[in-house]
Design a protein around this motif. Structure first.
Motif, short mmCIF file in Angstrom:
data_model
loop_
_atom_site.label_atom_id
_atom_site.label_comp_id
_atom_site.label_asym_id
_atom_site.label_seq_id
_atom_site.Cartn_x
_atom_site.Cartn_y
_atom_site.Cartn_z
N PRO A 21 0.87 -1.18 0.00
CA PRO A 21 0.00 0.00 0.00
C PRO A 21 0.91 1.23 0.00
CG PRO A 21 -0.53 -1.47 1.83
CD PRO A 21 0.74 -1.96 1.24
N GLY A 32 3.80 -2.24 11.58
CA GLY A 32 2.80 -2.68 10.61
C GLY A 32 3.21 -2.30 9.19
N ASP A 61 1.09 8.10 0.18
CA ASP A 61 -0.23 8.61 -0.15
C ASP A 61 -0.28 10.02 0.47
OD1 ASP A 61 -2.91 8.84 -0.64
OD2 ASP A 61 -3.51 7.02 0.45
N ASN A 245 -2.19 4.56 -8.23
CA ASN A 245 -0.71 4.57 -8.23
C ASN A 245 -0.14 3.29 -8.81
OD1 ASN A 245 1.14 2.92 -6.14
ND2 ASN A 245 -0.92 3.05 -5.31
N ILE A 271 -1.50 -6.15 1.03
CA ILE A 271 -2.24 -5.16 1.82
C ILE A 271 -2.55 -5.73 3.20
CG2 ILE A 271 -3.37 -4.05 -0.17
CD1 ILE A 271 -5.89 -5.73 0.61
N ASP A 274 -7.40 -4.57 6.74
CA ASP A 274 -8.32 -3.43 6.91
C ASP A 274 -8.59 -2.68 5.62
OD1 ASP A 274 -5.58 -2.90 7.18
OD2 ASP A 274 -5.96 -0.92 8.01
N GLY A 302 -2.55 -10.21 8.06
CA GLY A 302 -3.22 -9.86 9.31
C GLY A 302 -2.54 -8.67 9.97
#
Ligand code: MSP
Length: 702
Positions: A21, A32, A61, A245, A271, A274, A302
């Protein structure tokens, strides 16, 4: 056999384009974010070494309300803000030895132009329309809320500030019209979303009507975004900008594989769970409308949890900072931990003690020991030059070679299936097999008798070659340390041609020795036998399969129960060094020696209970053999399963950890069908392979 490059049946090189991501530029990078990026890096390196051409994309982002606000607070322009902040990610990736091919920022002019081109195309095709929207708007949260979501004071439920009735024009993408097409696509591509229980989740989501997607924000409310090309008073919704992107890197920046092939479609979007809906519903429908092929797979991992069940987040103040770990314990130890401690797809609990235990047991003990032993013995007995094989290979040596060849084959097969923690476990079985070989052959004893010098040479050669191969295979995970270890063996890793048995020839001059992963000398607690369970609402039968924590374990000790003639008291290894005591009624069915070292399936989150004075921390699964004689047969786990590996019902996502009672378990029925264990139509599996039981079909499993 020497390995070549990987080719498709049409003679093209096999490609692997992986994305992470793009991270919100405002957030401080935490474990994470590091996890997804390390996962992408390791998968890329693994694909490289098995002969694929690869492309690895990550980035930031950079549009949206949060950035606009943070910049205003710092009294700088949003552009200045993001130009400064994105470095935190870029710098971290450099420190972590991440070799991405491109770092995309959504504020780059090429990306912005591409997003506008796509919006214009959809507008021209009639895929976007405008509509007046009326509703309760929260200035605090900057979004609309439904009447039923408001609290008793007519405030939004999050910031608790008053809402106002607002009428606003916005632009919508006709996402709903792609619902059936997306369902058809999912049905014909069951491996499109990995793991399969995430596929089920999206398939379930699509049983409800799919709404159109609001893709604009009025500039008056949000100016920091990409303007709609057909209405300058609006900017586009941040997800519409961000998702593109993955394609703009290919199309607008002309990024290609080395041979010039365009990189789109991506092989894997990695990813977190969530952001599954945005990636598996918004994104494919956008691509369908734009006539662009879909990515080949989406892999949802996860979460890293802390304190046995809480999601790590800035607001909860429980964030693990990757920098601290890398500075203290080294980059490669941290990479190894992230990659090996989380089974892709499932949540994993981050504890400092778990980190120390894993690094000490796998890297300091298993890998470090075997390398140091071989290195020291060659230095002391052969003047630092690896001897060639001088005595015939015996069974023990052949076993190491067989394992080495099996490991290479499995790594080749499992890497394209992105089974990363399994790949690492498999390589570690090779490392452990060399340690066992050394224990059996005791070269330190052979070294004392000059008549046994040829045997000593053979043992050291076989061990050195197996360690070399292990280090080459671990290179994607621990790139620096692997090369340092190889230098100690007078070798190095260059490319996939090194991934075969028999590269060392004898005569290699060993390099200087040093501990690759020094033991972390810290007092750590044994793992908690059971995480503090959260007591949630009562379970229905449908909830039970997801709530059962079933793990492979191995019996270490068998003793008679002092007070019950039918019970054994077993000490079992439940993985990660966790020892548990289980009282089990296996006496009618098994002799003690038949149970020694046997792998079993443990029901790990069953409330502990005392059986005639001894606490039993969980239960074992066994199929009914003969009801009258009270005999049973333990269920069997796949041969390559290890203590700690989780058993899951196929297609069912494990739920949050909690403790179950026997009466919860009694709500469902397990039985044997065709030799495998099922709960109704759900097959029980470990690492994607069936859990079996050698009793008659239809018999129950208890
Ligand atoms: N900007 C969006 C993604 C746009 S992609 C087109 C975004 N960014 S994020 O920075 O909030 O999150 C990026 C990723 O980090 C997500 O995949 C999220 O799941 C992951 N993680 C955030 N916290 C996490 C853990 N505690 N554990 C594992 N990953 C989690 O979402």
């Amino acid at each position: 056999m020497r390995l070549g490059l990987a080719f498709t049946k049409f003679g093209h090189m096999k490609n692997f384009y992986v994305t992470t991501p793009i991270y919100y530029v405002n957030d401080a990078p935490h474990i994470g974010h590091s996890y997804t990026t390390v996962l992408a890096d390791i998968l890329t390196r693994f694909h490289k070494i098995i002969g694929y051409q690869t492309f690895f994309l990550t980035g930031t982002d950079e549009h949206g309300q949060k950035v606009q606000r943070a910049a205003a607070k710092r009294e700088v322009s949003p552009q200045e803000h993001v130009d400064e902040y994105y470095h935190r990610f870029e710098d971290l990736w450099k420190k972590m030895d991440i070799e991405n091919d491109f770092f995309i920022r959504t504020t780059m002019p090429e990306h912005k132009a591409y997003v506008q081109e796509c919006l214009q195309k959809l507008w021209d095709k009639g895929e976007i329309y405008s509509k007046e929207y009326e509703g309760w708007y929260s200035v605090g949260e900057e979004r609309f809320f439904g009447e039923d979501e408001l609290d008793e004071n007519k405030c939004d439920p999050i910031s608790h500030r008053p809402v106002e009735w607002l009428k606003e024009k916005n632009y919508f993408f006709k996402m709903g019209s792609y619902q059936q097409k997306l369902i058809d696509y999912l049905e014909s591509h069951k491996d499109w979303i990995v793991p399969d229980y995430r596929w089920n989740e999206i398939r379930g989501f699509l049983r409800q009507p799919l709404n159109d997607l609001c893709i604009s924000r009025p500039k008056a409310r949000l100016s920091w975004g990409i303007p709609l090309p057909f209405d300058e008073d609006y900017v586009t919704y941040v997800w519409f900008d961000a998702l593109l992107n993955y394609v703009s890197a290919s199309t607008a920046f002309h990024k290609t594989y080395k041979d010039g092939t365009p990189i789109w479609p991506a092989t894997y979007h990695l990813i977190g769970k969530d952001i599954l809906t945005t990636h598996s519903v918004y994104w494919p429908t956008m691509l369908m409308a734009l006539d662009i092929p879909l990515p080949k797979h989406i892999l949802a991992h996860g979460w890293w949890l802390v304190n046995g069940g809480d999601k790590m987040s800035k607001s909860a103040g429980n964030v693990v900072n990757p920098m601290d770990y890398m500075e203290k314990y080294g980059v490669d130890a941290f990479r190894y931990f992230l990659a090996s401690a989380m089974v892709v797809g499932q949540d994993a609990n981050f504890t400092h003690d778990g980190f120390v235990r894993r690094i000490n047991s796998d890297l300091a003990n298993d890998l470090g020991n075997v390398l140091n032993r071989v290195h020291r013995l060659v230095l002391n007995n052969f003047e630092g030059k690896l001897p060639a094989i001088a005595a015939p290979l015996d069974d023990a040596a052949n076993e190491v070679i067989t394992i080495a060849k099996r490991v290479i084959t499995n790594v080749m097969e499992w890497v394209p299936q992105v089974k990363l923690s399994q790949v690492i476990d498999e390589i570690m079985t090779l490392v452990r097999s060399v340690n066992r070989y050394l224990e059996v052959k005791a070269p330190w004893k052979l070294a004392k008798d000059p008549a046994l010098k040829d045997e000593l040479a053979t043992v050291l050669f076989v061990s050195a070659e197996a360690v070399r191969l292990s280090l080459c295979l671990l290179w994607p995970v621990i790139p620096t340390k692997a090369q340092e270890g190889l230098a100690m063996l007078g070798s190095k890793f260059t490319d996939q041609n090194d991934l075969v048995w028999g590269i060392l020839k004898g005569g290699e001059v060993f390099g200087e020795g040093k501990p690759l992963f020094p033991r972390i000398d810290e007092e750590v607690k044994k793992p908690e036998p059971q995480q503090k369970p959260k007591q949630n609402k009562p379970l229905t039968a449908a909830d039970v399969p997801a709530a059962m924590d079933m793990r492979v374990a191995q019996i270490k000790e068998v003793a008679d129960h002092p007070d019950a003639t039918s019970l054994y008291v077993l000490k079992i290894d439940a993985g990660e060094g966790e020892l548990r005591t289980i009282c089990s009624g296996l006496k009618n069915s098994y002799k003690a020696e038949e149970l020694q070292d046997k792998k079993i399936l443990l029901f790990a989150n069953l409330k502990p209970s005392a059986l005639r004075g001894i606490m039993s921390q969980g239960m074992l699964f066994a199929g009914d053999l003969d009801a009258e004689a009270h005999t049973c047969k333990l269920v069997s786990v796949p041969d390559d399963a290890k203590p700690g590996d989780r058993a899951l019902f196929k297609g069912v996502a494990p739920s949050e950890p909690r403790e179950l009672k026997v009466k919860d378990f009694e709500k469902i029925a397990l039985s044997v069908k065709g030799g495998a264990v099922f709960c109704d139509a759900l097959a029980l599996e470990v690492n994607g392979k069936p859990v079996t039981c050698d009793v008659a079909d239809g018999n129950g499993v208890h």
